[in-house]
Motif scaffolding. Structure first.
Motif, mmCIF file in Angstrom:
data_model
loop_
_atom_site.group_PDB
_atom_site.id
_atom_site.type_symbol
_atom_site.label_atom_id
_atom_site.label_comp_id
_atom_site.label_asym_id
_atom_site.label_seq_id
_atom_site.Cartn_x
_atom_site.Cartn_y
_atom_site.Cartn_z
ATOM 1 N N GLY A 12 2.221 34.551 22.357
ATOM 2 C CA GLY A 12 2.988 35.427 22.272
ATOM 3 C C GLY A 12 2.617 36.954 21.687
ATOM 4 O O GLY A 12 2.811 37.996 22.174
ATOM 5 N N LEU A 13 1.897 36.840 20.443
ATOM 6 C CA LEU A 13 1.350 38.044 19.847
ATOM 7 C C LEU A 13 0.340 38.648 20.720
ATOM 8 O O LEU A 13 0.439 40.029 20.853
ATOM 9 C CB LEU A 13 0.774 37.448 18.530
ATOM 10 C CG LEU A 13 0.190 38.785 17.849
ATOM 11 C CD1 LEU A 13 1.326 39.897 17.357
ATOM 12 C CD2 LEU A 13 -0.650 38.236 16.552
ATOM 13 N N ALA A 14 -0.455 38.095 21.321
ATOM 14 C CA ALA A 14 -1.664 38.374 22.095
ATOM 15 C C ALA A 14 -1.039 39.185 23.396
ATOM 16 O O ALA A 14 -1.491 40.191 23.646
ATOM 17 C CB ALA A 14 -2.723 37.195 22.507
ATOM 18 N N CYS A 15 -0.030 38.606 24.013
ATOM 19 C CA CYS A 15 0.784 39.218 25.176
ATOM 20 C C CYS A 15 1.576 40.539 24.639
ATOM 21 O O CYS A 15 1.364 41.307 25.717
ATOM 22 C CB CYS A 15 1.645 38.131 25.920
ATOM 23 S SG CYS A 15 0.885 36.840 26.616
ATOM 24 N N SER A 16 2.284 40.426 23.844
ATOM 25 C CA SER A 16 2.766 41.475 23.143
ATOM 26 C C SER A 16 1.989 42.628 22.745
ATOM 27 O O SER A 16 2.193 43.936 23.245
ATOM 28 C CB SER A 16 3.509 41.043 21.715
ATOM 29 O OG SER A 16 4.501 40.298 22.162
ATOM 30 N N LEU A 17 0.749 42.427 22.273
ATOM 31 C CA LEU A 17 -0.160 43.513 22.114
ATOM 32 C C LEU A 17 -0.683 44.101 23.272
ATOM 33 O O LEU A 17 -0.911 45.736 23.281
ATOM 34 C CB LEU A 17 -1.238 43.026 20.984
ATOM 35 C CG LEU A 17 -0.916 42.509 19.706
ATOM 36 C CD1 LEU A 17 -2.206 42.155 18.996
ATOM 37 C CD2 LEU A 17 -0.305 44.024 18.825
ATOM 38 N N PHE A 18 -0.874 43.450 24.411
ATOM 39 C CA PHE A 18 -1.531 43.584 25.619
ATOM 40 C C PHE A 18 -0.447 44.784 26.176
ATOM 41 O O PHE A 18 -0.636 45.604 26.858
ATOM 42 C CB PHE A 18 -1.958 42.680 26.409
ATOM 43 C CG PHE A 18 -2.693 42.978 27.379
ATOM 44 C CD1 PHE A 18 -4.153 43.246 27.520
ATOM 45 C CD2 PHE A 18 -2.233 43.370 28.732
ATOM 46 C CE1 PHE A 18 -4.979 43.666 28.532
ATOM 47 C CE2 PHE A 18 -3.145 43.381 29.967
ATOM 48 C CZ PHE A 18 -4.555 43.780 29.523
ATOM 49 N N THR A 19 0.776 44.053 26.285
ATOM 50 C CA THR A 19 1.935 45.144 26.888
ATOM 51 C C THR A 19 2.091 46.241 26.277
ATOM 52 O O THR A 19 2.323 47.237 26.752
ATOM 53 C CB THR A 19 3.131 44.269 26.701
ATOM 54 O OG1 THR A 19 2.899 42.867 27.552
ATOM 55 C CG2 THR A 19 4.072 44.824 27.555
ATOM 56 N N VAL A 20 2.228 46.185 24.944
ATOM 57 C CA VAL A 20 2.264 47.416 24.103
ATOM 58 C C VAL A 20 1.251 48.508 24.429
ATOM 59 O O VAL A 20 1.453 49.775 24.551
ATOM 60 C CB VAL A 20 2.345 47.318 22.642
ATOM 61 C CG1 VAL A 20 2.248 48.784 21.890
ATOM 62 C CG2 VAL A 20 3.608 46.312 22.102
ATOM 63 N N SER A 21 -0.018 48.041 24.778
ATOM 64 C CA SER A 21 -0.969 48.764 24.997
ATOM 65 C C SER A 21 -1.122 49.630 26.385
ATOM 66 O O SER A 21 -1.202 50.701 26.537
ATOM 67 C CB SER A 21 -2.579 48.074 24.702
ATOM 68 O OG SER A 21 -2.705 47.255 25.867
ATOM 69 N N MET A 22 -0.317 48.789 27.335
ATOM 70 C CA MET A 22 -0.116 49.346 28.513
ATOM 71 C C MET A 22 1.039 50.243 28.519
ATOM 72 O O MET A 22 0.842 51.485 29.370
ATOM 73 C CB MET A 22 0.178 48.046 29.561
ATOM 74 C CG MET A 22 -1.031 47.288 29.595
ATOM 75 S SD MET A 22 -0.593 45.664 30.962
ATOM 76 C CE MET A 22 -0.583 46.686 32.498
ATOM 77 N N TYR A 23 2.007 50.183 27.837
ATOM 78 C CA TYR A 23 3.145 51.133 27.780
ATOM 79 C C TYR A 23 2.518 52.348 27.023
ATOM 80 O O TYR A 23 2.974 53.394 27.548
ATOM 81 C CB TYR A 23 4.212 50.489 26.885
ATOM 82 C CG TYR A 23 5.116 49.507 27.755
ATOM 83 C CD1 TYR A 23 5.789 50.312 29.025
ATOM 84 C CD2 TYR A 23 5.420 48.526 27.499
ATOM 85 C CE1 TYR A 23 6.666 49.286 29.676
ATOM 86 C CE2 TYR A 23 6.568 47.740 28.147
ATOM 87 C CZ TYR A 23 7.119 48.216 29.233
ATOM 88 O OH TYR A 23 7.846 47.266 30.129
ATOM 89 N N LEU A 24 1.716 52.235 26.169
ATOM 90 C CA LEU A 24 1.221 53.619 25.434
ATOM 91 C C LEU A 24 0.322 54.149 25.976
ATOM 92 O O LEU A 24 -0.260 55.240 25.703
ATOM 93 C CB LEU A 24 1.036 53.143 23.965
ATOM 94 C CG LEU A 24 1.987 52.581 23.153
ATOM 95 C CD1 LEU A 24 1.292 52.255 21.746
ATOM 96 C CD2 LEU A 24 3.115 53.530 23.000
#
Length: 219
Positions: A126-138
């Motif tokens: 969940g943490l890995a997916c969250s960090l990847f999603t945040v990077s895509m949004y930013l």
């Protein structure tokens, strides 16, 4: 209809609609028989993101996550197939695809084989997916700064901004209802960046510029 069920339906409709904007690029490639003016990395990174969240959804037995990301991954693979078919520089695309495949295989090996099943496995995934999603949004923030400097919003898609806002808001509320911070927190930046884009449209766009233009970008 219960609120959680309503949010589930909203997440599915808005997210699949956002993923489907790539069909415009696909149509463009088929019409021109070329992929020169289409970006490849958004397809590839979105596909990796879909795969990660699909695995997370399977571990949590979350049908909403599974359905959305199965559809999303299939669409991205379709876009990738057509891009590879029409692009001339196949070596560059092949190397990027192989690198993404290596990352996917390495991630699967780590989360499925090396980590013991249970809460630790779910938390780290969940943490890995969250960090990847945040990077895509930013990732589009650099473009937003350029828009502020130039005073032009031609490179922004108003319809995609609306889709991103609705999608990120529905997922944030869905994660909040489930008390799943790995779903809730990474979608919050999507709301923020969408609001920034709305402000830029209000500040710089003329009526002629605020027209639907579907273009798949990092969101």
């Amino acid at each position: 209809m219960e609120f959680l069920q309503f949010l589930s339906c909203a997440c599915i409709v808005f997210t699949v609609g956002m993923f489907s904007t790539g069909l415009t690029d696909l149509k463009k490639m088929r019409a021109s028989k070329s992929a020169e003016n289409v970006q490849f990395l958004p397809f590839l990174t979105t596909c990796l993101n879909n795969m990660g969240w699909l695995y997370y959804g399977l571990l949590k037995s979350d049908g909403t996550l599974v359905l959305v990301n199965v559809i999303g991954a299939c669409l991205q693979l379709l876009y990738i197939f057509f891009y590879c078919h029409y692009i001339k520089d196949k070596r560059r695309v092949t190397s990027q695809a192989l690198l993404a495949g290596g990352v996917l295989c390495g991630g699967w090996l780590y989360f499925s084989v090396l980590l013991p099943q249970g809460e630790s496995q779910l938390a780290q995934l969940g943490l890995a997916c969250s960090l990847f999603t945040v990077s895509m949004y930013l990732s589009p923030l650099a473009d937003l700064m350029e828009i502020v400097r130039s005073g032009s919003v031609e490179r922004l898609s108003f319809s995609l901004t609306v889709a991103t806002f609705l999608t990120s808001t529905s997922w944030t509320l869905y994660g909040l209802q489930l008390q799943d911070f790995y779903i809730m927190i990474p979608n919050t930046p999507g709301i923020v960046t969408s609001l920034i884009r709305f402000f830029l449209f209000w500040r710089f766009a003329s009526a002629s510029e605020v027209m639907p233009s579907y273009k798949l970008i990092h969101i």
